[in-house]
Design an enzyme around this catalytic site. Structure first.
Site, PDB file in Angstrom:
ATOM      1  N   GLU A 127       0.817  -1.213   0.000  1.00 52.52           N
ATOM      2  CA  GLU A 127       0.000   0.000   0.000  1.00 52.52           C
ATOM      3  C   GLU A 127       0.852   1.265   0.000  1.00 52.52           C
ATOM      4  O   GLU A 127       0.562   2.228   0.708  1.00 52.52           O
ATOM      5  CB  GLU A 127      -0.991  -0.002   1.180  1.00 52.52           C
ATOM      6  N   GLY A 128       1.895   1.261  -0.803  1.00 50.83           N
ATOM      7  CA  GLY A 128       2.795   2.402  -0.872  1.00 50.83           C
ATOM      8  C   GLY A 128       4.006   2.180  -0.006  1.00 50.83           C
ATOM      9  O   GLY A 128       3.937   2.324   1.212  1.00 50.83           O
TER      10      GLY A 128
END
Length: 756
Positions: A437-438
């Site tokens: 997620e990043g």
């Protein structure tokens, strides 16, 4: 000519023309990322003068009776069905009964509204469920987490057509369909906007208008078992069949995995965590335009959809897992440091051990405070994309710190793998949270301040909009209106920051919050300093700031600390100003202020404009960096909070799953209670120079009943210190197990050879 016209011609126009010339062009994907979500307390911090009363007036995150019953009932039952060692080392999957239970009780539909058959839980309830499951098994938590985070469910709720919602959401809510989401490909990881997966608008063999897809995705959680794939791809319409541009851009569609041409690959193993994850491909897969989430009208709008979904989702799932990890480390490490003795005393009494214990306790308090504040904002309807980025980055980083510290204290106990090792698997799983997620390294260097500066600054986004207007005169007029407001704000911020710094925050306003009021004052001082530093960095570097990632990261670190420390103060207020928790609050503030001072120092040392750097040092840090951190006495107080049962310890570790029977965590809890109750007897024996309880009883030092209690305590401690060992045929069954025999399970050594 009016004074305003003269000002515009002589001052504003040259600045406007210069800024238009140096401002780098903003890509469509950058713009959509910036427009995703909204701002909240982050914007208040960016003003340099946050309204603390507004923060304290924010309703705290709470659970409904139904949500509490779900946590106390189905969540606990599900945890009891899963054994982490068995999942990761033997079956390599959740047990079938757990999968069935997840479906039957709607775990995949926590965020889906009730009208579609979902649970319709609040963000806080969603977070609490993930937090509890995470303390039992990362594989279990991730399995439940993904359908409730970035996935088809959330995208359908916000962007789907009525027909799509009515068909898919009820099926997703009860687990009739298992979703996954395909975003990452080998060529595009963090730079997802550059994905090469393609869709081409064309007609099928029967003349139907649709899309022919080709893709390769990897790292797709639930991919190996999914029945429907949310797919992100670049859509092109070279023949103009939709009547628009040829290159439409990133689009999101729902692809049933039994569609011809879809191939599901073999499984990935993510840091030894056996949640379902793997690659998939599509080769000339033809689907209808109706498969696009939102229909043909949403073609090319997928990136904006994804950024909007991430704006909320990144603030819940991984921060909840991280908060669970930090609290779990606090619970287990404090207990272990109390029951494990060396040189005749509990190891938690050694100052060298107290230092990591205190760090674990404070980080657990801080991360959960930030989780609760973020959930409160989400439940108020905010979608704070910058705060979500801060939470994902800093919660997982602090989980890494806590886990490393916990491993150091447990030493050999946590190094030897086996069913009794309740900590080692969390240590192995940490990189998953850091990466997905990043990736944290990207989030810190490019996103937190890079996005925050534009989204949260009171005037910058309006100035950029004016600079990008095609009509130069209209742009100049709009720029003139906002630029002078910005200039006035900057001047006010300069004097505010200087006054607060030179008076050691005495002029900084603070609410009447008793013992922590001075923390608000100092936090207000740093907020003013941050606002001024951000303004001067943007003014002197302009668009080049986004290429100065280390500088941007330091500014982002300051913004993050301001948010996290605000959450700490908010938690202390929401929980009724518990005096016993003050050491944790004071530790968090001391450590956070030290980090802020260090980041300021790094910004001032590396700003290319030495004049701006000197001005900032004069206004913000006139007496140099003051990096004291928590003192030794405070460290000892925080460590002691983990070493004995108390209301503070309970608040710090609330909501964890504690296991049952002979499991490692259950043994630890039992031994911790026994030691706390009976350790004075053992101390009486040692003072008399006797270690054996039977000898002590014979000499009249303790009674027979007391000797029995010491024996029981010693047995409980030995059970905790014990580690697993394995028969050779268990480890290499195909080579050593005699034909027809099953490998022996691990045995439990009651000896202490594999501990400190």
């Amino acid at each position: 000519m009016t004074l305003a016209s003269l000002r515009r011609r002589l001052v504003t126009r040259p600045i406007f023309d210069w800024a238009r010339a140096v401002l780098p062009a903003m890509s469509a994907t950058e713009r959509e990322a910036l427009e995703a979500g909204d701002t909240w307390w982050d914007a208040a911090l960016f003003t340099g003068d946050p309204d603390w009363d507004a923060l304290l007036a924010t309703p705290p995150a709470t659970l409904s009776d139904e949500e509490r019953a779900f946590l106390d009932g189905p969540v606990q039952e599900l945890c009891a069905m899963v054994d982490d060692w068995t999942v990761n080392q033997e079956t390599h999957d959740l047990p079938p009964e757990a999968w069935a239970f997840i479906r039957r009780h709607g775990f995949f539909g926590m965020i889906i509204p009730r009208e579609y058959g979902g649970l319709g839980f609040s963000a806080f309830a969603h977070s609490e469920v993930v937090r509890t499951l995470s303390t039992r098994s990362v594989a279990l938590a991730v399995t439940v987490m993904v359908p409730n985070s970035l996935g088809p469910g959330e995208l359908l709720m916000h962007f789907g057509t009525d027909k799509q919602r009515e068909y898919w959401l009820p099926r997703l809510a009860v687990g009739e369909e298992i979703p996954c989401f395909g975003l990452t490909s080998p060529e595009a990881g963090s730079d997802a906007a550059s994905m090469v997966d393609t869709g081409v608008v064309c007609r099928g063999d029967d003349g139907e208008l649709g899309i022919r897809l080709n893709w390769h995705k990897r790292y797709i959680t639930l991919g190996p078992v999914a029945t429907v794939l949310g797919l992100a791809f670049n859509l092109r319409d070279p023949d103009g069949l939709l009547g628009g541009a040829a290159d439409l851009g990133i689009t999101v569609a729902l692809i049933p995995t039994d569609t011809p041409g879809v191939e599901i690959g073999r499984r990935h193993i993510a840091s030894g965590q056996m949640f379902q994850n793997g690659p998939n491909w599509g080769r000339d897969v033809f689907v209808s335009l109706d498969n696009i989430i939102g229909g043909a009208a949403q073609a090319g709008k997928g990136w904006k959809m994804l950024m909007a979904a991430l704006a909320a989702g990144r603030g819940i799932s991984l921060p909840s897992l991280a908060a669970a990890g930090a609290a779990f480390c606090a619970h287990t490490t404090g207990a272990y440091a109390r029951v494990r003795r060396q040189f005749g005393i509990a190891i938690g009494k050694f100052e060298g051990v107290q230092e990591p214990l205190a760090r674990i306790a404070a980080n657990a308090y801080l991360v959960d405070a930030a989780r609760r504040l973020t959930c409160a904002g989400l439940d108020l309807g905010h979608k704070p994309s910058v705060i979500s980025g801060i939470m994902k980055l800093h919660a997982t980083e602090r989980m890494r710190i806590c886990t490393n510290d916990a491993m150091d204290v447990h030493a050999g106990k946590a190094v030897i793998d086996g069913p009794l090792n309740y900590l080692g698997n969390l240590y192995k799983a940490v990189p998953v949270g850091i990466t997905v997620e990043g990736a944290n390294i990207l989030t810190r260097g490019l996103i937190v301040f890079g996005q925050g500066a534009i989204r949260c600054h009171p005037y910058l986004i309006d100035e950029m909009a004016a600079l990008e207007m095609e009509d130069r005169d209209a742009g100049l007029a709009a720029f003139d209106a906002v630029f002078w407001k910005h200039a006035g704000h900057s001047i006010a911020t300069f004097f505010r920051a200087m006054a607060r710094a030179w008076t050691s925050a005495a002029t900084s306003p603070a609410p009447d919050t008793g013992a922590v009021r001075h923390h608000y004052r100092r936090l207000g001082r740093y907020a003013a300093g941050f606002a001024l530093s951000a303004d001067l960095a943007l003014m002197t570097l302009g668009g080049a700031l986004k290429r100065r990632e280390m500088l941007s990261a330091r500014l982002g670190d300051i913004l993050a600390e301001l948010y996290l420390l605000s959450a700490v103060l908010k938690r202390w207020e929401d929980e009724g100003r518990q005096a016993e928790d003050l050491p944790l609050v004071d530790y968090c503030m001391a450590a956070g202020f030290t980090a802020i001072e260090s980041s300021f120092e790094g910004v001032f040392a590396n700003l290319p404009s030495r004049f701006a750097a000197g001005l900032l040092k004069f206004a913000v840090q006139p007496f140099g960096a003051r990096r004291f951190g928590p003192d030794d006495a405070l460290v000892g107080k925080c460590a002691d909070l983990l070493l004995a049962p108390s209301a503070t310890r309970d608040r710090l570790t609330e909501g964890l799953y504690h296991g049952h029977g002979e499991e490692g965590i259950a043994r630890l809890d039992h031994a911790f209670a026994m030691v706390f109750a009976h350790e004075p007897l053992a101390d009486r024996m040692r003072k008399a120079g006797v270690d054996d309880p039977d000898q002590a009883q014979a000499k009249g030092i303790i009674t027979q009943r007391e000797a029995d209690k010491v024996h029981a305590m010693n047995e409980a401690v030995a059970a905790v210190i014990a580690v697993d060992d394995f028969a050779a045929e268990y480890l290499t069954p195909e080579q050593t197990a005699p034909q027809g025999e099953q490998p022996s399970p691990p045995s439990i050594s009651m000896k202490s050879q594999a501990v400190r």
